[in-house]
Design an enzyme around this catalytic site. Structure first.
Site, mmCIF file in Angstrom:
data_model
loop_
_atom_site.group_PDB
_atom_site.id
_atom_site.type_symbol
_atom_site.label_atom_id
_atom_site.label_comp_id
_atom_site.label_asym_id
_atom_site.label_seq_id
_atom_site.Cartn_x
_atom_site.Cartn_y
_atom_site.Cartn_z
ATOM 1 N N PHE A 1 0.840 -1.188 0.000
ATOM 2 C CA PHE A 1 0.000 0.000 0.000
ATOM 3 C C PHE A 1 0.873 1.235 0.000
ATOM 4 C CE2 PHE A 1 -4.386 1.359 0.627
ATOM 5 C CZ PHE A 1 -5.062 0.234 0.211
ATOM 6 N N GLN B 1 -7.377 15.050 2.953
ATOM 7 C CA GLN B 1 -6.739 14.167 1.979
ATOM 8 C C GLN B 1 -7.566 14.016 0.708
ATOM 9 O OE1 GLN B 1 -6.141 9.623 2.571
ATOM 10 N NE2 GLN B 1 -4.134 10.590 2.657
ATOM 11 N N HIS C 1 -7.817 11.622 -2.278
ATOM 12 C CA HIS C 1 -7.386 10.284 -2.708
ATOM 13 C C HIS C 1 -7.159 10.313 -4.214
ATOM 14 C CE1 HIS C 1 -7.418 6.008 -3.524
ATOM 15 N NE2 HIS C 1 -7.391 5.760 -2.239
ATOM 16 N N LEU D 1 -14.648 5.926 -4.690
ATOM 17 C CA LEU D 1 -13.300 5.457 -4.395
ATOM 18 C C LEU D 1 -12.940 4.195 -5.168
ATOM 19 C CD1 LEU D 1 -10.839 5.746 -2.455
ATOM 20 C CD2 LEU D 1 -12.043 4.209 -0.921
ATOM 21 N N GLU E 1 -6.506 2.138 -3.380
ATOM 22 C CA GLU E 1 -5.070 2.145 -3.610
ATOM 23 C C GLU E 1 -4.544 0.712 -3.737
ATOM 24 O OE1 GLU E 1 -3.266 5.195 -1.220
ATOM 25 O OE2 GLU E 1 -1.789 3.743 -0.553
ATOM 26 N N ARG F 1 -0.402 9.515 -0.757
ATOM 27 C CA ARG F 1 -1.552 9.983 -1.527
ATOM 28 C C ARG F 1 -1.437 11.446 -1.934
ATOM 29 N NH1 ARG F 1 -6.336 6.804 1.810
ATOM 30 N NH2 ARG F 1 -5.868 4.783 0.866
ATOM 31 N N HIS G 1 -11.354 12.896 0.360
ATOM 32 C CA HIS G 1 -11.481 11.563 0.946
ATOM 33 C C HIS G 1 -11.493 11.550 2.460
ATOM 34 C CE1 HIS G 1 -11.181 7.261 1.013
ATOM 35 N NE2 HIS G 1 -9.990 7.251 1.579
ATOM 36 N N ARG H 1 -2.578 11.300 5.763
ATOM 37 C CA ARG H 1 -2.714 9.947 6.297
ATOM 38 C C ARG H 1 -2.243 8.915 5.279
ATOM 39 N NH1 ARG H 1 -6.274 6.164 5.418
ATOM 40 N NH2 ARG H 1 -8.004 7.400 4.619
#
Lengths: 253, 584
Positions: free
Chosen positions: B116, B240, B242, B252, B255, B286, B353, B394
């Site tokens: 990730f 954030q 994304h 979404l 990832e 991100r 996000h 994050r």
């Protein structure tokens, strides 16, 4: 990879996308009238939009009193199961173009549960049936393992399909047996029992099977496949019910 | 009006709320209030996984995870909290497995792990497989598993109860939590919940953006309720974006798609992330990937007739792998775009996000009234809170982790507190604010509509405080928000009834979004540097001399009743890692 210069989506979006559709919505508000009625709304909408987008256009621009549940808007939270053109679907997963926008699009609450207002039904009996099948892992460990329990990929795969359930009630409220008798556990509760009965880590399969052996249990299923057709997650609901029936006969699972 | 008395009240029933409820119910008489049904919460939309250095598939340890979290957050992370997050990650995952969560498995039968963004071996050497997952519905499985265990523990839920006010009683200059006021959607009745401890776990506020992965219901209700009562909000400028939302819709696409080998490409088919992040490439953090996408778009290498998106390419991955590891997101592409991901790349754009900021707490989940003072009886956990483990950005898979680690901590701490504390007296006429708010909206004859104001808010937020910001764009947003807040006073609703009045609900939600948008924009204007998710084109570098500090925003009410945002700052907790330039 081959570089697509223009893909399908973009080719379609070049022309003006809007069309006029009629939403025919079942309205009911006991604060106003004891009778439910149909109401038509004309909307300009892009056929690639969702039925939920249409309902939002009504609520936000035409009639703020229209009431429905919704949250995630992409088919994962399970809030907006409705009867759309006579079939149970999620409003956020149904595109206008896929349900013949030439004719009025009918939107009604799901059947078999008490309607509280417009498209909102009482979900409590549905969740009660879910709770009744003991929908949680039961083990008889006296000492908890320090690390994770081991499970082979094959054993994990065995119940993969039924872990997808989002408890939207599309299956249960499409079942003719449930319409006639709300005491029937209904497909969703059986799906969630299946998820544990066939989990190699669980040790309460016998108890769950006995619950489903009840007169309101799995034998009420008449294999109409409505539930499988209705499931927005593509779960093979009828197959799962059949597997539970078989497990009851053979006591093997 | 009904009055209830509980030891512990939890506001929200997503991952953090239910994880807290499982602990609190064992220890104290607990009620969980949610404006939805628990299983509708947006935790269920999380896809890719939950980070924990289990080292099931390759070498890993919690110290590397801590480092990645601190670096990912652009050093604004409180390092003591990040260490707890990474250490307790391992037990958190094992707890969930024991509760029944069906993780994907390795050939040995242990929990499988995948790559990730931003998670690396040995402080950035190469990507590491740290994300524990269940296909691409890990959040769904966490939400279901926690709900299942709430059923098992007999957790008492009040479904479709919307918390509108936090009750604070001030004694000898000390603010103490007395309870909450909730509105029952089904009946329109108002309920006062007196409680020794209250835990907010009500999620994020992404709905002030237009293109967002957030649910319609993510309107910052918890943040707004405590902010109105004088509690600060921390680091709200950090939001954030994304990288991979479905083009125009914002839905979404995990990832994990890039973790499985998916590649981002521009209109020339170029794998552009190689230019921006030579080591981690598509798996950079991100904020970095989202900025890279918009840089490609701005420089004319975006896809489509308007050049306004790029592609997520999965076509080189075997269909069996997509079916097994990414079934949901490939179905989203089919359903919403009519695209077959086996053969065609998926048009994507960054999508709003996650709020890194929120209600400030310490590592026990106790809410802070200022930089150091705890509000006795008040707790927060999950996206609504700011511990801060995410800092300025994050890492993917750290939010499902956050809700489990800090949900559990807050649940235990709150219940322990309510076992030894006494009730705080309710204020006189505790429901006064809520009654007047509802009556004002129900009887308003103003000419403004909720949907119009919300649309204008979302458009100004997307245009001015998204991935790229400048003094000018942020000022534009601040002015627009002020105008909308003024117009909100004339908002009227059509549904005047009591039963399931979602028209009223949306009006209240809009008020919360407006309050929080103002805090966000004002906080962003003052932060004259670029760090993590907050990128100022007029100040493109991180400025550790002036801005290595958390923003603390307070609501100030003037003598004339006018409201402003007052900013203060709080030091960052640094333990073992000194700030370095962030490269991926």
């Amino acid at each position: 990879m081959a570089t697509p210069v223009m893909d399908k989506v973009e080719a379609e979006s070049a022309a003006s996308p809007y069309i006029t559709v009629t939403f025919r919505v079942r309205r009911f508000n006991p604060e106003v009238s004891a009778e439910a009625t149909w109401q038509d709304f004309q909307l300009e909408i892009d056929p690639k939009e969702r039925v939920l987008d249409g309902l939002h256009k009504i609520k936000w621009d035409l009639d703020g009193t229209l009431t429905f549940r919704r949250s995630c808007a992409h088919g994962i939270c399970g809030s907006d199961a409705m009867r759309i053109n006579g079939k149970n679907r999620l409003a956020c997963k149904t595109l206008i173009k896929d349900i013949n926008p030439e004719k009025p699009i009918t939107v009604e609450p799901i059947k078999g549960l008490t309607v509280l207002k417009d498209l909102v039904v009482d979900m409590e009996p549905f969740f009660q049936a879910y709770r009744d099948v003991m929908p949680f892992l039961i083990t008889k460990d006296t000492n908890e393992p320090t690390r994770e329990r081991l499970q082979s990929a094959e054993d994990r795969e065995r119940f993969d399909d039924t872990t997808k359930c989002i408890l939207c009630a599309a299956c249960t409220s499409s079942c003719p047996v449930f319409w006639n008798d709300g005491q029937y556990f209904g497909p969703a509760a059986i799906v969630n029992a299946h998820r544990f009965i066939f989990d190699s880590r669980d040790e309460a399969g016998e108890q769950r099977l006995e619950i489903l052996n009840d007169k309101d249990g799995v034998w009420r299923c008449r294999t109409t496949f409505n539930c499988t057709d209705a499931c927005p997650r593509g779960i093979e609901v009828t197959k799962a019910i059949a597997e539970v029936k078989r497990a009851l006969i053979t006591r093997r699972y | 009006m009904k009055i209830h008395k509980y030891d512990t009240v939890i506001v929200g029933a997503g991952g953090a709320g239910m994880r807290a409820a499982i602990e609190a119910t064992k220890r104290s008489r607990t009620a969980v209030l949610t404006k939805l049904y628990p299983t509708r919460s947006h935790t269920g939309a999380a896809q890719g996984g939950m980070a924990a250095a289990l080292a099931n598939v390759e070498e890993d340890n919690w110290e590397w995870h801590t480092f990645d979290t601190v670096k990912g957050g652009d050093y604004l992370v409180d390092q003591d909290a990040a260490e707890i997050l990474a250490k307790e990650a391992i037990d958190s995952v094992l707890d969930l497995e024991k509760m029944g969560l069906p993780f994907n498995r390795t050939p040995n039968g242990t929990i499988d792990q995948r790559r990730f963004g931003g998670h690396s071996r040995n402080h950035g050497e190469a990507p590491v497989r740290r994300s524990c997952y269940a296909a691409d519905r890990t959040g769904h499985m966490i939400l279901q598993t926690l709900y299942q265990n709430c059923v098992k523990e007999g957790v008492e839920f009040f479904n479709e109860f919307y918390v509108l006010d936090q009750l604070i009683t001030e004694e000898d200059g000390v603010k103490r939590s007395a309870g909450v006021v909730a509105y029952e959607l089904a009946t329109g009745e108002i309920h006062v919940f007196q409680a020794k401890a209250v835990i907010y776990a009500s999620g994020g506020c992404g709905k002030f953006f237009k293109v967002t992965s957030n649910a319609h219901t993510l309107t910052g209700d918890g943040q707004a309720a405590v902010y109105r009562r004088g509690i600060p909000l921390e680091d709200m400028e950090f939001f954030q974006f994304h990288p991979t939302g479905i083009w125009r819709m914002g839905i979404l696409l995990t990832e994990g798609a890039r973790g499985e080998g998916g590649i981002l490409r521009n209109k020339d088919g170029e794998r552009f992330m190689e230019k921006y992040a030579p080591v981690m490439k598509d798996l950079a953090s991100r904020d970095v990937v989202s900025r890279s996408i918009y840089t490609e778009i701005r420089e004319g290498r975006g896809c489509g007739p308007e050049g306004d998106h790029v592609y997520l390419d999965l076509t080189h991955l075997p269909p069996e792998q997509l079916d097994a590891k990414l079934p949901d997101i490939t179905e989203f592409a089919r359903t919403y775009l009519g695209i077959e991901p086996y053969t065609d790349p998926i048009p994507i754009q960054p999508t709003a996000h996650y709020a890194m900021g929120g209600i400030p707490t310490n590592v026990q989940g106790e809410v802070l009234a200022d930089n150091t003072t705890v509000v006795p009886g008040l707790y927060a956990a999950g996206e609504v809170a700011c511990v801060s483990v995410h800092g300025a950005n994050r890492l993917g898979t750290n939010s499902l982790l956050d809700i489990n680690v800090f949900g559990k901590r807050a649940g235990i701490a709150a219940a322990d507190y309510s076992q030894k504390a006494d009730y705080v007296d309710l204020p006189d006429n505790p429901a006064e604010f809520v009654v007047s708010q509802i009556e004002r909206l129900r009887t308003s004859t103003g000419n403004e509509r909720v949907a119009d104001l919300r649309r204008e808010l979302q458009e100004t937020m997307d245009a001015n405080v998204m991935v790229f910001r400048t003094e000018q764009t942020i000022k534009t947003a601040v002015e627009k928000i002020a105008e909308l807040r003024e117009r909100y006073k004339n908002v009227a609703i059509q549904d005047k009834g009591k039963r399931f009045n979602t028209d009223l609900l949306e009006a209240i939600e809009l008020g919360n979004l407006l309050d929080l948008a103002e805090v966000m924009a004002v906080s962003a204007l003052a932060r004259k540097e670029s760090r993590g998710g907050h990128y100022r084109e007029d100040y493109p570098n991180r400025d550790d001399v002036n801005f290595m500090r958390h923003t603390m925003a307070y609501r100030e009410v003037g003598a004339d009743g006018s409201e402003t945002v007052r900013l203060d700052y709080k030091p960052v907790v640094q333990t073992r890692y000194q700030p370095m330039e962030r490269k991926y």
